[in-house]
Each structure stands twice: as structure tokens, then as C-alpha cells.
Design an enzyme around this catalytic site. Structure first.
Site, PDB file in Angstrom:
ATOM      1  N   LYS A 144       0.841  -1.205   0.000  1.00 50.20           N
ATOM      2  CA  LYS A 144       0.000   0.000   0.000  1.00 50.20           C
ATOM      3  C   LYS A 144       0.870   1.246   0.000  1.00 50.20           C
ATOM      4  O   LYS A 144       2.076   1.167   0.280  1.00 50.20           O
ATOM      5  CB  LYS A 144      -0.912  -0.040   1.231  1.00 50.20           C
ATOM      6  CG  LYS A 144      -0.145  -0.098   2.534  1.00 50.20           C
ATOM      7  CD  LYS A 144      -0.985  -0.681   3.666  1.00 50.20           C
ATOM      8  CE  LYS A 144      -0.209  -0.586   4.970  1.00 50.20           C
ATOM      9  NZ  LYS A 144      -0.799  -1.387   6.034  1.00 50.20           N
ATOM     10  N   TYR A 193      16.635  29.924   7.586  1.00 51.49           N
ATOM     11  CA  TYR A 193      15.523  30.654   8.198  1.00 51.49           C
ATOM     12  C   TYR A 193      15.686  30.771   9.705  1.00 51.49           C
ATOM     13  O   TYR A 193      16.068  29.803  10.376  1.00 51.49           O
ATOM     14  CB  TYR A 193      14.202  29.928   7.911  1.00 51.49           C
ATOM     15  CG  TYR A 193      13.642  30.188   6.532  1.00 51.49           C
ATOM     16  CD1 TYR A 193      13.402  31.475   6.079  1.00 51.49           C
ATOM     17  CD2 TYR A 193      13.338  29.125   5.694  1.00 51.49           C
ATOM     18  CE1 TYR A 193      12.867  31.699   4.825  1.00 51.49           C
ATOM     19  CE2 TYR A 193      12.800  29.337   4.436  1.00 51.49           C
ATOM     20  CZ  TYR A 193      12.569  30.632   4.002  1.00 51.49           C
ATOM     21  OH  TYR A 193      12.043  30.843   2.761  1.00 51.49           O
TER      22      TYR A 193
END
Ligand code: PLP
Length: 340
Positions: free
Chosen positions: A35, A240
Site C-alpha cells: 500500500k 531561516y
């Protein structure tokens, strides 16, 4: 046109992991959970390799995943069962795992044919109650595999044995030709848990959760290209919010990799890249598409060169706080998947 990002996928390790899990499964057949696009590796290539090694039972979550693999001809069980909307377009090689009384009713009415059934033995996620099995809900259904799922197979808790006993009590009460309980961690709980068919997922792809998984090999390694190399002077900041300040003049490389690729911000100041023997720590914040590493240890490393990120699943999970599952299913489609 190749991407500046690639996942190195070790096909030999994938197959070796499946063989080890098959051996641990004893007399039971060993399937594969594929999956979420083969846990992020690419389901088609995983199926091709495992089917070539002898794997015969594959598990996806939803029908679109089964349809995308229909041409491969392998047997696929759809774990989320069947909605009305799924009845129309079903590949011949796929069958639902029926989870609810309503799904059982729907499948009967559609005269759907062979199916699997999930019994809930205590996880309270998906599945019908053992009492519904005992009271004949499944009578007349044509069932390949009766299955249940362990909630805590990666822990040593009494619930494992309780679920095993509850599941074993369903034996002989349906038309099912096989019973299946164990995922990767469940296989390592021992022979009492393997029944007729096992359903490993994460361990195929390099996950290790119990001592029995010690022989499992790493399959997935992210690699990124260097976009810019620069000198940061002492006192200069990187990234940042200036979470990193250079303690001395230092060399920094900026990678084509960020949290939008699944390399999440928890690797800020923690992750490790490597080039040959050189260890190149992630510095400052991981940004959406970029990550900075310290490269004084690799003087020759230049723009366009590749580095590999440390990504052994148990260790990287401990470092980052992400689960081993999140680590691989989150890797995005900007990575080229390169099998070796
Ligand atoms: C995902 C899944 C598996 C595989 O579990 P792993 O922990 O990855 O080995 C097995 N069975 C079911 C029902 C699943 O949903």
C-alpha cells in the site's frame, strides 16, 4: 531528464528481506504489503521484484492502487474492502478484504465471488467481530483468507496473546482456506503467530522493530545534489530564523532537498549527509526545498556533486521522532527512484 534528487533503492536487499521474512514465517506463505505505493518506493517495481522471488500475495489499501497494478497479474487484496463506488471497476486479479457487516452484505448482493475477511480481535480499527463470525454472518461466502491485525506486535504486551487466541478461535468457522495474522513485527513474535500467510510491510523496506529483524537490510537511501557551495564567515548565520551561527569561518553546501520532499524539519541541526567517508552534518533549519550541510570535511565536494543522507530506519526514527513508516512513505515524487 534526471532530478537533482534520487532515492537509491537496493533491489537485492528488498528480496533478501522478503526471503528472511519468509524463512521466519516457517510453513506459512509470506506475502507483501505494498500500500501507499510500496511504502513510497514504487509499488510496481516492488511487485516485480518480489513476484520474481516467489511472493504470491500482495496487499494494498484502496482500489485505485489495485487498478494501477492490474497488468502485473499478481493476486492483490484490497484492505479497505469495498464501497458501492468500487463495485464497477474491479481488476480480475484483485479481491476485497471485507471489514464491516455492510461490506459483507454489499459483496453478497453483488455476487462478488472470492473475498478475504478481516476480523477485529481487539485493535478496534477495522474488521467484523468474532461473535459475528460465530453467529454465521459469513456463511456461504467464498473466502480465501480470514485475517486479523495486531495492534502492538512491536511491543511485549499481553494483548498480542489475547488477539492471537481470539483469532485462533475463528478457525474452522468459515469457508476460508487460509488464516493470516502477522505483520512484520508479528512474524518476529514466533511460530504461533504466523498461521497460513504472513503480511510483512515495513521490514521488507528496511524497518527493524524486534530482535528477530536484526538481519533486515536497509533498502532506501535518499541522495541529493549540491546546488551551491559557499564560505560562511565566523558569526554568519545559515537558514531561516538564523538558528545556526558559524563559530568560525566554515564551508557550507546547500542541497536540493527539503521538507516538501519528506525530509522534514525535525532533521534541522540533526540530520547527517555523507560523501565517501566524510560526515557532513545538517546545519540550521531544513526549508521547503533546501537543506544546508557543513562540508569542511569534504574540501573537493562541489556544485553538482551528490551526497547521501543517513536514513537507516530504526536509527533515523530515534533521531527524528518520526516513525519508521513515516520516514519512507513521506518521500515525495521529486525523487527519481533508482533501483540498484
Ligand atoms: C500495513 C498492514 C500490514 C503490514 O504491516 P507492517 O507493520 O508494515 O509490517 C499488514 N496487515 C495490514 C492489515 C496492514 O494494514
Amino acid at each position: 531528464m534526471h532530478s537533482p534528487l534520487r532515492l537509491r533503492l537496493d533491489g537485492d536487499a528488498l528480496v533478501a528481506n522478503w526471503r528472511l521474512l519468509r524463512e521466519m514465517s516457517g510453513g506459512a506463505a509470506c506475502g507483501a504489503a505494498i500500500k501507499a505505493d510500496g511504502y513510497g518506493l514504487g509499488a510496481r517495481e516492488v511487485v516485480r521484484r518480489l513476484a520474481g522471488a516467489g511472493c504470491r500475495d500482495f496487499f494494498v489499501a484502496v482500489w485505485s492502487e489495485a487498478r494501477a497494478l492490474a497488468d502485473l497479474g499478481v493476486s492483490i487484496s484490497v484492505l479497505h474492502g469495498v464501497r458501492d463506488a468500487d463495485l464497477g471497476d474491479r481488476p480480475a486479479n484483485a479481491r476485497p478484504v471485507l471489514n464491516t457487516v455492510e461490506q459483507v452484505r454489499r459483496w453478497r448482493e453483488a455476487d462478488g465471488g472470492l473475498c478475504d475477511v478481516m476480523v477485529d480481535t481487539g485493535m478496534n480499527r477495522l474488521g467484523i467481530a468474532p461473535e459475528d463470525v460465530a453467529s454465521g454472518l459469513l456463511d456461504g461466502l467464498s473466502i480465501d483468507t480470514l485475517m486479523s491485525h495486531l495492534a502492538c506486535a512491536d511491543e511485549d504486551v499481553p494483548l498480542n496473546e489475547q488477539q492471537r487466541v481470539a483469532f485462533a478461535s475463528c478457525a474452522g468457522q468459515t469457508s476460508a482456506s487460509r488464516m493470516s495474522l502477522a505483520n512484520s513485527a508479528g512474524i518476529a513474535l514466533g511460530a504461533a503467530y504466523t498461521f497460513d500467510l504472513t503480511r510483512p510491510g515495513i521490514a521488507l523496506y528496511g524497518g527493524r522493530q524486534r530482535a528477530g529483524h536484526d538481519g533486515i537490510r536497509q533498502v532506501v537511501t535518499p541522495e541529493a545534489q549540491i546546488l551551491q557551495r559557499r564560505c560562511v564567515p565566523a558569526g554568519g548565520i545559515v537558514g531561516y530564523n538564523a538558528t545556526f551561527t558559524a563559530p568560525a569561518d566554515m564551508e557550507v553546501a546547500v542541497l536540493n532537498l527539503g521538507y516538501a520532499d519528506g525530509y522534514l524539519r525535525c532533521f534541522s541541526g540533526k540530520g547527517i549527509a555523507r560523501a565517501g567517508d566524510a560526515v557532513l552534518p545538517v546545519i540550521g533549519r531544513v526549508s521547503m526545498d533546501l537543506t544546508a550541510i557543513a562540508v569542511d570535511a569534504a574540501p573537493e565536494l562541489a556544485e553538482g556533486d551528490w551526497v547521501a543522507l543517513d536514513y537507516a530506519l530504526p536509527e533515523t526514527s530515534a533521531l527524528s521522532g518520526l516513525s519508521q513508516y513515516e520516514l519512507i512513505t513521506g518521500l515525495g515524487d521529486r525523487f527519481d527512484r533508482v533501483w540498484g
